[in-house]
Scaffold this motif. Structure first.
Motif, mmCIF file in Angstrom:
data_model
loop_
_atom_site.group_PDB
_atom_site.id
_atom_site.type_symbol
_atom_site.label_atom_id
_atom_site.label_comp_id
_atom_site.label_asym_id
_atom_site.label_seq_id
_atom_site.Cartn_x
_atom_site.Cartn_y
_atom_site.Cartn_z
ATOM 1 N N GLY A 410 0.813 -1.214 0.000
ATOM 2 C CA GLY A 410 0.000 0.000 0.000
ATOM 3 C C GLY A 410 0.843 1.259 0.000
ATOM 4 O O GLY A 410 0.737 2.119 -0.881
ATOM 5 N N THR A 411 1.738 1.365 0.958
ATOM 6 C CA THR A 411 2.489 2.609 1.165
ATOM 7 C C THR A 411 3.710 2.711 0.265
ATOM 8 O O THR A 411 4.227 3.805 0.034
ATOM 9 C CB THR A 411 2.996 2.678 2.617
ATOM 10 N N GLY A 412 4.205 1.597 -0.209
ATOM 11 C CA GLY A 412 5.431 1.611 -1.015
ATOM 12 C C GLY A 412 6.688 1.777 -0.165
ATOM 13 O O GLY A 412 7.792 1.960 -0.708
ATOM 14 N N ILE A 413 6.550 1.716 1.164
ATOM 15 C CA ILE A 413 7.733 1.904 2.026
ATOM 16 C C ILE A 413 8.695 0.727 1.854
ATOM 17 O O ILE A 413 8.281 -0.436 1.870
ATOM 18 C CB ILE A 413 7.298 2.069 3.507
ATOM 19 N N VAL A 414 9.955 1.055 1.667
ATOM 20 C CA VAL A 414 10.980 0.018 1.477
ATOM 21 C C VAL A 414 11.240 -0.651 2.821
ATOM 22 O O VAL A 414 11.550 0.012 3.816
ATOM 23 C CB VAL A 414 12.284 0.641 0.909
ATOM 24 N N VAL A 415 11.110 -1.986 2.848
ATOM 25 C CA VAL A 415 11.285 -2.708 4.122
ATOM 26 C C VAL A 415 12.472 -3.671 4.102
ATOM 27 O O VAL A 415 12.760 -4.324 5.104
ATOM 28 C CB VAL A 415 9.999 -3.484 4.524
ATOM 29 N N PRO A 422 30.135 -6.903 -6.643
ATOM 30 C CA PRO A 422 31.358 -6.358 -6.050
ATOM 31 C C PRO A 422 30.998 -5.153 -5.180
ATOM 32 O O PRO A 422 30.147 -4.351 -5.571
ATOM 33 C CB PRO A 422 32.187 -5.918 -7.262
ATOM 34 N N ARG A 423 31.615 -5.057 -4.011
ATOM 35 C CA ARG A 423 31.363 -3.916 -3.091
ATOM 36 C C ARG A 423 29.882 -3.763 -2.723
ATOM 37 O O ARG A 423 29.399 -2.640 -2.529
ATOM 38 C CB ARG A 423 31.855 -2.606 -3.690
ATOM 39 N N ALA A 424 29.174 -4.865 -2.638
ATOM 40 C CA ALA A 424 27.766 -4.783 -2.207
ATOM 41 C C ALA A 424 27.674 -4.145 -0.826
ATOM 42 O O ALA A 424 26.692 -3.469 -0.501
ATOM 43 C CB ALA A 424 27.152 -6.188 -2.184
ATOM 44 N N SER A 425 28.723 -4.331 -0.024
ATOM 45 C CA SER A 425 28.742 -3.739 1.321
ATOM 46 C C SER A 425 28.602 -2.222 1.270
ATOM 47 O O SER A 425 28.076 -1.610 2.200
ATOM 48 C CB SER A 425 30.039 -4.116 2.043
ATOM 49 N N GLU A 426 29.090 -1.605 0.214
ATOM 50 C CA GLU A 426 28.959 -0.148 0.079
ATOM 51 C C GLU A 426 27.614 0.205 -0.564
ATOM 52 O O GLU A 426 26.995 1.201 -0.220
ATOM 53 C CB GLU A 426 30.086 0.419 -0.808
ATOM 54 N N LEU A 427 27.167 -0.645 -1.494
ATOM 55 C CA LEU A 427 25.941 -0.346 -2.246
ATOM 56 C C LEU A 427 24.679 -0.458 -1.405
ATOM 57 O O LEU A 427 23.643 0.109 -1.754
ATOM 58 C CB LEU A 427 25.821 -1.318 -3.421
ATOM 59 N N ILE A 428 24.733 -1.213 -0.319
ATOM 60 C CA ILE A 428 23.514 -1.454 0.468
ATOM 61 C C ILE A 428 23.096 -0.195 1.248
ATOM 62 O O ILE A 428 21.949 -0.080 1.666
ATOM 63 C CB ILE A 428 23.712 -2.664 1.440
ATOM 64 N N HIS A 429 24.010 0.765 1.388
ATOM 65 C CA HIS A 429 23.714 1.895 2.283
ATOM 66 C C HIS A 429 22.434 2.665 1.943
ATOM 67 O O HIS A 429 21.632 2.946 2.840
ATOM 68 C CB HIS A 429 24.915 2.837 2.389
ATOM 69 N N PRO A 430 22.195 3.026 0.652
ATOM 70 C CA PRO A 430 20.928 3.730 0.379
ATOM 71 C C PRO A 430 19.710 2.907 0.766
ATOM 72 O O PRO A 430 18.685 3.460 1.193
ATOM 73 C CB PRO A 430 20.971 3.996 -1.131
ATOM 74 N N VAL A 431 19.814 1.591 0.624
ATOM 75 C CA VAL A 431 18.666 0.735 0.996
ATOM 76 C C VAL A 431 18.508 0.748 2.525
ATOM 77 O O VAL A 431 17.394 0.818 3.049
ATOM 78 C CB VAL A 431 18.850 -0.711 0.470
ATOM 79 N N SER A 432 19.635 0.695 3.249
ATOM 80 C CA SER A 432 19.580 0.763 4.720
ATOM 81 C C SER A 432 18.918 2.056 5.169
ATOM 82 O O SER A 432 18.105 2.071 6.094
ATOM 83 C CB SER A 432 20.983 0.777 5.326
ATOM 84 N N GLU A 437 14.605 4.899 7.638
ATOM 85 C CA GLU A 437 13.815 6.140 7.654
ATOM 86 C C GLU A 437 12.454 5.991 6.978
ATOM 87 O O GLU A 437 11.805 6.981 6.672
ATOM 88 C CB GLU A 437 14.616 7.270 6.983
ATOM 89 N N SER A 438 12.040 4.733 6.718
ATOM 90 C CA SER A 438 10.730 4.473 6.093
ATOM 91 C C SER A 438 10.538 5.266 4.801
ATOM 92 O O SER A 438 9.490 5.904 4.589
ATOM 93 C CB SER A 438 9.584 4.766 7.072
ATOM 94 N N ILE A 439 11.540 5.265 3.972
ATOM 95 C CA ILE A 439 11.470 5.955 2.676
ATOM 96 C C ILE A 439 10.719 5.055 1.689
ATOM 97 O O ILE A 439 10.845 3.827 1.738
ATOM 98 C CB ILE A 439 12.913 6.272 2.205
ATOM 99 N N GLN A 443 10.328 7.474 -3.586
ATOM 100 C CA GLN A 443 11.327 8.464 -3.144
ATOM 101 C C GLN A 443 12.742 8.004 -3.493
ATOM 102 O O GLN A 443 13.579 8.794 -3.926
ATOM 103 C CB GLN A 443 11.215 8.694 -1.630
ATOM 104 N N LEU A 444 12.965 6.697 -3.313
ATOM 105 C CA LEU A 444 14.289 6.145 -3.639
ATOM 106 C C LEU A 444 14.550 6.283 -5.147
ATOM 107 O O LEU A 444 15.644 6.652 -5.579
ATOM 108 C CB LEU A 444 14.326 4.667 -3.210
#
Ligand code: FAD
Length: 468
Positions: A410-415, A422-432, A437-439, A443-444
């Motif tokens: 319903g809300t589209g909030i990323v959960v 490669p470097r997934a450890s760095e790429l995950i940050h926007p998802v975190s 922040e219930s974005i 919005q993403l």
């Protein structure tokens, strides 16, 4: 009677659970003592995270160099002949690993000193809930009084009577950095995060690796699509993966190590790493006498603000078995201090923890999982986008991996989300950030990403979750 004019905190254990809490407690005005036996930074710095990720830095370089020809780079010797082999100087790698870990431990000591934290070398144990007895390396004892005690004693590698490390060829993960020669055939027993990371790292260093896994797939606790990619890539690069193969014993005869499986089969190699999980360091600490209840397996039971069942006794990190990560240990410890010292405190929320498996490719996750969606624990829309379509990935010769996002219908909030690459450890940050922040996915998707970039795939996955 303890002096109540200043809050006194005693922390047993100098790993991230311990030293990060000490910094917070000192900042909040408490008088803080850290008691530690093996060196500041704990296993995280001395034997676990820091050494393994330093080793993995070398294997990442080897992986990149191995793929250089595709990007048009050739290596030649001084006569101009094409170089055909790439080798690793394991003794040098291990010297670097140990030096870096030691430096990091010294840095932590300096920081604690600057923040007026007292460090006492020795083994601590509770003598009731408000007293800690420390036995120094020379056997002398001192007693410290405290308004609050934090237990942050960590955990140790699990071994079995039938699989005993000898420190030379049958090794725990703490012993691998003493290797001076390259193993000719390495067997890794255990396909959880630690086993998978070592198997992947040594394979990249050019060592033939057999991974013995008791489960259907490697990384049984991770996203199934992610572990399928890892298994496929590892096999393609030459790893032998023995699935549904439970180890019964590990024995050594001269230079040969034999891993015998419960079904009677056996595998031979030159060295074996045991990655059988961890046991908490909670024995002989006086915990139960002080009123601290232990859970199954000897882990300290805690609530979400790190309280144990004994008033004034808190616990953080691997000894609680909540989620065995340095970041979680540190957060649990900080929360304990905020709680004891009356600062604003948000209880631990495991759904916001980002974690990473440092294999090649890396696997990073945050929030709700595919398994939880499939089990009906949460209703979420899922999109999975392979990295192979990403322009930056194409330029870099990256074909394996994906971005997966989960959002509420319903809300589209990323959960939640998973990034494999490669470097997934760095790429995950926007998802975190989105999860914390219930974005919303919209919005993403509306946030600019650089062109071309791997993170473009995160925005693209979010766009695909848009509903009209
Ligand atoms: C191979 C490997 C790689 C890892 N990589 C990562 C990673 O990349 N990222 C990540 O987040 N996590 C990683 N982890 C997990 C991470 O290492 C742990 O979660 C973290 O160390 C837990 O911190 P801690 O403070 O609870 O305990 P520890 O770091 O184990 O520190 C506890 C300290 O307490 C001391 N101690 C024990 N008993 C006493 C006593 N009675 N008195 C005084 N001192 C005592 C110990 O000697 C030790 O120094 C890895 C684990 C392993 C095994």
């Amino acid at each position: 009677m303890p002096d109540r004019t200043v809050d006194k905190v005693v922390i047993i254990g100098g790993g991230p659970g311990g030293y990060e809490s000490a910094l917070v407690a000192s900042q909040l005005g408490a008088e803080v003592t850290v008691v530690d036996t093996d060196g500041l930074g704990g296993s995280a710095v001395i034997t676990d995270c820091v050494p393994s990720k330093t080793l993995i830095a070398t294997s990442e370089l080897m992986t990149e160099v191995a793929g250089a020809a595709e990007l048009g780079v050739n290596f030649h010797d001084v006569e101009g002949d094409a170089a055909t082999t790439l080798s690793v100087d394991l003794a040098r790698v291990n010297t670097r690993v140990k030096a870096l870990a030691a430096e990091q431990s010294v840095d932590i000591g300096r920081r604690l000193d600057r923040e007026n934290v007292t460090v006492v070398r020795g083994r601590g144990r509770l003598d009731g809930p408000e007293r800690v007895v420390v036995t120094a390396p020379d056997g002398s004892e001192q007693t410290l009084e405290a308004g609050a005690v934090l237990i942050a004693t960590g955990a140790s590698p699990r071994t079995l009577p039938s699989a005993q490390p000898d420190g030379e060829r049958i090794l725990t993960w703490e012993q691998v950095y003493d290797l001076t020669e390259v193993p000719s055939e390495l067997i890794v027993v255990g396909s959880g995060v630690t086993g998978a990371e070592f198997a992947s790292a040594y394979l990249a260093l050019g060592i033939p690796v057999t991974l013995v896994s008791s489960r259907d797939r490697v990384l049984p606790g991770e996203d199934a699509d992610a572990s399928a990619v890892l298994e496929e890539v590892s096999k393609r690069r030459g790893m032998k993966v023995l699935s549904r193969s439970r180890m019964e014993s590990v024995t050594r005869d001269g230079d040969v190590v034999t891993v015998t499986l419960t079904d009677g089969r056996s595998v031979q190699g030159s060295h074996c790493i045991l990655a059988l999980g961890s046991v908490p360091n909670t024995t002989d600490l006086g915990l139960e006498d002080a009123g601290v209840r232990l859970k199954d397996g000897g882990f300290v039971g805690v609530d979400r603000v790190s309280r144990t069942t004994a008033r004034g006794v808190y616990a953080a990190g691997d000894c609680t078995g909540v989620l065995m990560l340095a970041s979680v240990a540190a957060m649990q410890g900080r929360i304990a201090m905020y709680h004891f010292l009356g600062d604003a405190v948000a209880p631990l929320d495991l759904k916001k923890v980002a974690s990473n498996v440092f294999t090649a490719p890396e696997i990073a996750t945050v929030g709700w999982s595919q398994q939880a969606v499939d089990n009906g624990e949460i209703t979420a829309e899922v999109v999975m986008l392979p990295l192979s379509g990403n322009p930056r990935a194409k330029m870099q010769g990256v074909r394996d991996g994906f971005v997966k996002l989960f959002c509420r219908p319903g809300t589209g909030i990323v959960v939640g989300g998973v990034v494999v690459g490669p470097r997934a450890s760095e790429l995950i940050h926007p998802v975190s950030l989105a999860v914390a922040e219930s974005i919303t996915a919209d919005q993403l998707a509306a946030t600019f990403t650089v062109y071309p970039s791997m993170s473009g795939s995160i925005a693209e996955a979010a766009r695909r979750l848009h509903r009209v």
